[in-house]
Design a protein around this motif. Structure first.
Motif, mmCIF file in Angstrom:
data_model
loop_
_atom_site.group_PDB
_atom_site.id
_atom_site.type_symbol
_atom_site.label_atom_id
_atom_site.label_comp_id
_atom_site.label_asym_id
_atom_site.label_seq_id
_atom_site.Cartn_x
_atom_site.Cartn_y
_atom_site.Cartn_z
ATOM 1 N N ALA A 463 41.256 86.408 30.647
ATOM 2 C CA ALA A 463 40.217 85.658 31.357
ATOM 3 C C ALA A 463 38.877 85.764 30.650
ATOM 4 N N ILE A 464 38.574 86.951 30.106
ATOM 5 C CA ILE A 464 37.305 87.136 29.400
ATOM 6 C C ILE A 464 37.275 86.298 28.124
ATOM 7 N N GLY A 465 38.362 86.371 27.342
ATOM 8 C CA GLY A 465 38.427 85.577 26.116
ATOM 9 C C GLY A 465 38.335 84.092 26.399
ATOM 10 N N ALA A 466 39.078 83.644 27.421
ATOM 11 C CA ALA A 466 39.060 82.223 27.775
ATOM 12 C C ALA A 466 37.682 81.797 28.267
ATOM 13 N N ALA A 467 37.054 82.655 29.084
ATOM 14 C CA ALA A 467 35.717 82.330 29.598
ATOM 15 C C ALA A 467 34.706 82.243 28.461
ATOM 16 N N GLY A 468 34.823 83.158 27.485
ATOM 17 C CA GLY A 468 33.905 83.137 26.348
ATOM 18 C C GLY A 468 34.026 81.852 25.546
ATOM 19 N N LEU A 469 35.271 81.448 25.242
ATOM 20 C CA LEU A 469 35.479 80.206 24.490
ATOM 21 C C LEU A 469 35.046 78.987 25.294
ATOM 22 N N ALA A 470 35.406 78.983 26.595
ATOM 23 C CA ALA A 470 35.028 77.849 27.439
ATOM 24 C C ALA A 470 33.514 77.725 27.534
ATOM 25 N N ALA A 471 32.830 78.869 27.717
ATOM 26 C CA ALA A 471 31.368 78.834 27.804
ATOM 27 C C ALA A 471 30.750 78.353 26.498
ATOM 28 N N LEU A 472 31.316 78.811 25.374
ATOM 29 C CA LEU A 472 30.805 78.365 24.077
ATOM 30 C C LEU A 472 30.952 76.852 23.928
ATOM 31 N N ALA A 473 32.089 76.334 24.370
ATOM 32 C CA ALA A 473 32.313 74.887 24.295
ATOM 33 C C ALA A 473 31.337 74.134 25.207
ATOM 34 N N ILE A 474 31.067 74.687 26.388
ATOM 35 C CA ILE A 474 30.125 74.039 27.308
ATOM 36 C C ILE A 474 28.711 74.059 26.731
ATOM 37 N N ILE A 475 28.338 75.197 26.121
ATOM 38 C CA ILE A 475 27.014 75.287 25.486
ATOM 39 C C ILE A 475 26.905 74.260 24.357
ATOM 40 N N ALA A 476 27.983 74.125 23.570
ATOM 41 C CA ALA A 476 27.990 73.117 22.499
ATOM 42 C C ALA A 476 27.840 71.711 23.082
ATOM 43 N N ALA A 477 28.505 71.475 24.219
ATOM 44 C CA ALA A 477 28.385 70.168 24.873
ATOM 45 C C ALA A 477 26.954 69.938 25.355
ATOM 46 N N PHE A 478 26.318 70.993 25.870
ATOM 47 C CA PHE A 478 24.914 70.900 26.293
ATOM 48 C C PHE A 478 24.023 70.477 25.119
ATOM 49 N N ILE A 479 24.234 71.111 23.962
ATOM 50 C CA ILE A 479 23.444 70.785 22.770
ATOM 51 C C ILE A 479 23.694 69.333 22.344
ATOM 52 N N GLU A 480 24.975 68.911 22.410
ATOM 53 C CA GLU A 480 25.323 67.544 22.016
ATOM 54 C C GLU A 480 24.656 66.518 22.932
ATOM 55 N N ASP A 648 36.912 95.459 38.447
ATOM 56 C CA ASP A 648 37.241 94.481 39.481
ATOM 57 C C ASP A 648 36.038 93.814 40.137
ATOM 58 N N THR A 649 34.835 94.248 39.807
ATOM 59 C CA THR A 649 33.641 93.618 40.394
ATOM 60 C C THR A 649 32.669 93.167 39.307
ATOM 61 N N SER A 650 32.038 94.115 38.642
ATOM 62 C CA SER A 650 30.986 93.766 37.670
ATOM 63 C C SER A 650 31.547 93.106 36.420
ATOM 64 N N GLY A 651 32.643 93.643 35.882
ATOM 65 C CA GLY A 651 33.238 93.053 34.678
ATOM 66 C C GLY A 651 33.642 91.606 34.868
ATOM 67 N N PRO A 652 34.465 91.302 35.896
ATOM 68 C CA PRO A 652 34.848 89.898 36.124
ATOM 69 C C PRO A 652 33.674 88.979 36.440
ATOM 70 N N ALA A 653 32.610 89.535 37.038
ATOM 71 C CA ALA A 653 31.449 88.693 37.350
ATOM 72 C C ALA A 653 30.810 88.134 36.090
ATOM 73 N N MET A 654 30.975 88.844 34.956
ATOM 74 C CA MET A 654 30.385 88.375 33.701
ATOM 75 C C MET A 654 31.004 87.050 33.254
ATOM 76 N N ASN A 655 32.338 86.920 33.413
ATOM 77 C CA ASN A 655 33.015 85.666 33.036
ATOM 78 C C ASN A 655 32.368 84.477 33.733
ATOM 79 N N ILE A 656 32.167 84.657 35.026
ATOM 80 C CA ILE A 656 31.697 83.541 35.836
ATOM 81 C C ILE A 656 30.205 83.313 35.630
ATOM 82 N N LEU A 657 29.472 84.402 35.432
ATOM 83 C CA LEU A 657 28.025 84.273 35.229
ATOM 84 C C LEU A 657 27.710 83.346 34.064
ATOM 85 N N ILE A 658 28.350 83.571 32.914
ATOM 86 C CA ILE A 658 28.022 82.749 31.746
ATOM 87 C C ILE A 658 28.504 81.316 31.935
#
Length: 681
Positions: A463-480, A648-658
């Motif tokens: 989930a962390i790896g997927a969230a990181g890649l997904a967020a990077l793609a969304i940020i790239a879309a924002f720039i585009e 189970d609380t703070s770590g997973p919250a990072m995925n969603i935060l970004i």
């Protein structure tokens, strides 16, 4: 047939299969007497929490809906936002409802029919969650793509879907995480350490709340988490493809529309492959549980990669894009395997051994493991980014990153099924202990739970790896999107506004982590006081002749979770708005970059350290280094207590935060393009 109908048809089919599996679960015997009563307490506690959480959540959604309508002056983006929120909420609610029906049936199956039958039931419970997540994502996004995807003037409205999904995910994950860990920490510290009674002992007032928390945090919360990354990666690809110039997209496909449709097509194929993986697990259920689950996961991924090749051939998309899918799919597997090693391999045994010198060395060792575990997953993400930039034409690498994220998440049906299987098996063990069904039944549920702990740890890494890649793609879309409207826009690290934004972005993950850790600590303190009070004031409770007041513990966890989840939610949604409109698009882009790096590093550290501490405690409980009740065990329990909110609380919250900050930025990008320098620019 119009290809835009395909996601709708496949999504509808996936939802139908989830319903069929759910009906199959209901036909399995659910026991009677004490078993049934305990299961009903868990189910009703989870439903009460979800109803109260969703009531608060949709009040917040209504306010954001009004804000979006005022900001855009049209109905498309607010409509998409509402569809995203509803789709995520349905996926989480239905998946958790199914899990609370499957847990007791897993217990009964283990008691009456053995391990293979219990594995099937637990996995069916997780499968409903997995299929519902995939199906609702396809149905919601498929509908919006059909309505808005053919028009470049309205396609940006689809971004609102991701924002709706992300807002629900943040509240579900943070709220569920606070609930489950406050109950878990309280029940463990007073029950296991102070009172010296076993885990899930029916005399412990916090045990029911702990089992409720497994469902609201690890099933509904995790489902919403994966749902937003799953949808976010597809939305990012659609956004990037829609702004791609002809000279660029023509090197990859004949039609721009095919590149926009590709993520939805891959997700449709992935859902069908997930179904095949689910059937594989059923076929191999007579094998060891971990063997059966691996067959399903790896089998579904291999079939998906092959099917993706033929999909791209049909759409006349170049094979280099298919190679990006392979990078994402295998990158996800690698991150999962690395997570498995650090949370279940040699590092866990070393942490357990360090318990011989007390809690301090357990803490030091666990933190070191968490920090070291960051290296290979981050290198893997960097390799995926580099690989896509090499494979695709210059300037199209960001689209490749998005497609790699889709490749990693396309088989989310089987991935989420295996992850949700863990809490179902854990609940089954708790019910068996509380109902006093005997050591033979508990041995079976413990075996399933042990595999579930591993799959949950792998799921968190994935989930962390997927969230990181997904967020990077969304940020790239924002720039585009900004660049499409402001031709001279760029994120230059030499620009003071970008550098300032990067430092500001790095603050938020630490601030949200502090807020969620304090929330768990505060709620656990109230829980501990209540459990101690009941042990002291209820006559006959320790002797087993009186019943604990479990509802009071559920109420404490519920109130704390609902109260403390609002702050992180507001911070995640408002930060991009304040920075973007106040300091400009460049500062916001820098903020997203800084937050992305901090979120991924913190999430991996906390999730893997927490998982390692948890399994070190379980390793000692198996009889190593003195076993249960020993000084080593007490030291390991302290480590696990700190690790619980980590993983189970703070770590997973990072995925969603970004992802929340990234998708909110993408949604407001058309408005920022009108004032790229901000109010103070």
């Amino acid at each position: 047939m119009n290809q835009a109908f395909i996601p709708l048809l496949v999504g509808g089919f996936g939802l139908l299969m989830a319903l069929i599996i759910f009906m199959m679960i209901l036909k399995i015997p659910s026991g009677s007497g004490k078993v049934k009563d305990i299961a009903e307490q868990i189910h009703s506690g989870a439903m009460v929490f979800m109803r109260r959480e969703y009531t608060l959540l949709f009040s917040f959604v209504a306010l954001l809906l009004i804000g979006l309508y005022v900001g855009f002056g049209s109905w498309q983006t607010p409509f998409a936002f509402l569809i995203g929120a509803i789709s995520s909420a349905i996926a989480g609610y239905f998946g958790m409802f199914s899990a609370t029906k499957a847990n007791v049936r897993t217990t009964v199956a283990a008691n009456e029919n053995g391990e293979a039958a219990a594995l099937s039931v637990a996995f069916y419970g997780g499968s409903v969650m997995g299929l519902t997540v995939a199906a609702m994502g396809l149905l919601g996004l498929g509908l919006l793509y059909y309505l808005f995807g053919g028009d470049h003037e309205t396609v940006h409205a689809i971004h609102g879907f991701g924002m709706g999904a992300s807002v629900v995910a943040l509240f579900s994950r943070v709220g569920g995480g606070i609930f489950t860990k406050s109950a878990d920490v309280g029940a463990d510290l007073v029950g296991k350490v102070e009172a010296g009674i076993p885990e899930d002992d029916p005399r412990n007032p916090g045990v029911i709340a702990d089992n409720v928390g497994d469902n609201v945090g690890d099933v509904a919360g995790m489902g919403s988490d994966i749902f937003e990354s799953y949808c976010g990666s597809m939305i990012a690809c659609i956004a990037i493809a829609s702004t791609m110039p002809v000279a660029l997209y023509s090197q990859m496909a004949e039609r721009q529309q095919d590149l926009m449709f590709l993520p939805l097509g891959l997700a449709s194929v992935g859902l069908l492959c997930s179904l095949m993986g689910i059937f594989m697990v059923k076929m191999f259920s007579g094998q060891k549980p971990d063997v059966a689950l691996r067959f399903g996961t790896i089998g579904a991924t291999i079939i998906f990669i092959i099917a993706a090749y033929f999909l791209m051939a049909y759409l006349q998309i170049q094979s280099m894009v298919w190679q990006c899918v392979i990078l994402g799919a295998f990158g996800g597997i690698l991150i999962g395997l690395v997570t498995e090693y650090y949370t279940g391999g040699k590092p866990v045994r070393e942490i357990a051994k360090d318990g011989e010198t007390g809690p301090a060395t357990v803490m030091i060792s666990g933190l070191a493991v968490g920090m070291e575990s960051v290296v290979i997953p981050v290198i893997t993400l960097a390799a995926i980014i580099l690989g896509t930039s090499i494979l695709l034409p210059e300037g199209a690498g960001v689209y490749g990153v998005g497609i790699a994220a889709v490749g990693m998440l396309a088989t989310v049906g089987i991935t989420m099924a295996i992850d949700a299987y863990g809490p179902v098996a854990d609940n089954a063990g708790g019910i068996a202990e509380m109902a006093e069904l005997g050591p033979e039944t508990r041995a079976i549920t413990d075996g399933l739970d042990e595999v579930g702990n591993t799959t949950a740890a792998i799921g968190k890494g994935f989930a962390i790896g997927a969230a990181g890649l997904a967020a990077l793609a969304i940020i790239a879309a924002f720039i585009e999107v900004i660049s499409h409207n402001v031709p001279d826009f760029s994120l230059n690290i030499g620009d003071p506004r970008v550098l300032m934004g990067m430092f500001l972005g790095g603050i938020f993950p630490f601030l949200v982590s502090a807020m969620t850790m304090r929330a768990v600590g505060s709620a656990a303190f109230d829980m501990i006081k209540e459990i101690r009070r009941q042990f002291k004031e209820i006559p006959g409770l320790m002797e087993g002749t009186a019943k604990p007041d479990s509802e009071k513990c559920v109420e404490i966890a519920t109130t704390a979770a609902l109260k403390r989840m609002v702050g992180p939610g507001l911070l995640a949604v408002l930060a991009p708005v304040v920075i973007g409109f106040g300091l400009g698009a460049a500062a916001l882009g820098g903020m997203l970059g800084g937050a992305l790096i901090s979120c991924v590093l913190l999430a991996l550290t906390m999730a893997n350290a927490g998982g390692a501490w948890d399994n070190a405690k379980k390793y000692v409980e198996k009889g190593h280094f003195g076993g249960k009740g020993s000084d080593v065990h007490k030291a390991a329990v302290v480590g696990d207590t700190v690790g619980d909110p980590f993983k189970d609380t703070s770590g997973p919250a990072m995925n969603i935060l970004i992802n929340v900050m990234a998708i909110v930025s993408l949604v407001i990008a058309p408005l920022l393009a009108k004032m790229p320098g901000g109010l103070f620019g």
